[in-house]
Design an enzyme around this catalytic site. Sequence first.
Site, PDB file in Angstrom:
ATOM      1  N   TYR A 189      34.828  51.132  67.904  1.00 43.07           N
ATOM      2  CA  TYR A 189      36.298  51.865  67.718  1.00 43.07           C
ATOM      3  C   TYR A 189      37.312  51.162  66.621  1.00 43.07           C
ATOM      4  CZ  TYR A 189      38.120  47.675  69.640  1.00 43.07           C
ATOM      5  OH  TYR A 189      38.174  46.021  70.400  1.00 43.07           O
ATOM      6  N   CYS A 190      37.648  51.544  66.051  1.00 44.16           N
ATOM      7  CA  CYS A 190      38.419  50.832  65.080  1.00 44.16           C
ATOM      8  C   CYS A 190      40.278  51.737  64.653  1.00 44.16           C
ATOM      9  CB  CYS A 190      38.514  51.097  63.073  1.00 44.16           C
ATOM     10  SG  CYS A 190      38.076  52.807  62.996  1.00 44.16           S
ATOM     11  N   THR A 191      41.175  51.389  63.485  1.00 48.12           N
ATOM     12  CA  THR A 191      42.480  52.277  63.116  1.00 48.12           C
ATOM     13  C   THR A 191      42.743  53.584  64.181  1.00 48.12           C
ATOM     14  OG1 THR A 191      43.218  50.144  62.615  1.00 48.12           O
ATOM     15  CG2 THR A 191      44.627  52.135  62.867  1.00 48.12           C
TER      16      THR A 191
END
Length: 295
Positions: A189-191
């Site tokens: 996951y990331c922004t």
Amino acid sequence: MAVPKVILFYVFTPVPDPDAIRVWQLSLAGSLGLRGRVIVSSHGINATLGGDLDALKRYVRGLREYAPFRGADVKWSAGRALDDGVTTALFPRLSVKVREEVVTFGAPDELDVDAHGVVGGGEHLSPEALHALVEAEDVVFFDGRNRIESEVGRFAGAVRPDVETTREFVELLDSGAYDDLKDRPVVTYCTGGIRCEVLTPLMRSRGFQRVYQLDGGIHRYGEAYGDTGFWEGSMYVFDGRTTVEFSPDAKVVGRCDTCGTPSRDVVDCADPACVRQMVRCGSCVATDHLCGGGH
């Protein structure tokens, strides 16, 4: 009355003439008074822009007139205005640049992009599909962001690589530091999702068997579940807000690097030659605004 907003989007698609796209984007966003950052490469486009709601809507309409960008998944969030009530205060200027990569992992030759997006990446999971997977299996959350971002917010129990820049991920993967995860279900996951688009094919090419990515990133997950799911803390953002919360009930998971008290405040080192940031409470910032990295 002006309604300041921020948009975030990316599109992976072959771009035959990145400089022509740069000129077009500079004209389109500039004519509408938008500010922020647009990066163009032969692999696609990545942008975060702020401005008035009406101007951003016109920008998105113009963006989608270019067929390869028509399906851009544009994420919206609240902005902030200057005293004039019109100009967004979240970005100092408009920057539109051509680079070798739309997100810098230092591995442009490893990324394969076609008209459908990144080739060989992880399976996309909606927030709802993520919850179903967690219920069914022992999932590993893998943070695809930099250390300072994960300090103020992360998925519960996530693996959080100690990296200061995205370039360091390739070296860590090649070192074997996470080889024990190669046969487990790993959800990256990331922004907003873009870094995982690149990270997941890098992981798969290095032998990770079951790699997923959270579709739309933390941003989209927060829209769906707020602070009632697996997310804890604040989301770091690359504009004047620095961090945002999904509800008034957001936990404070960051710790002041000086006194250890809970804090969600991320501040820049006061040394103009330093680019480091740190989590630091207001009391400690008042007495020391340096990062402690030898300055």
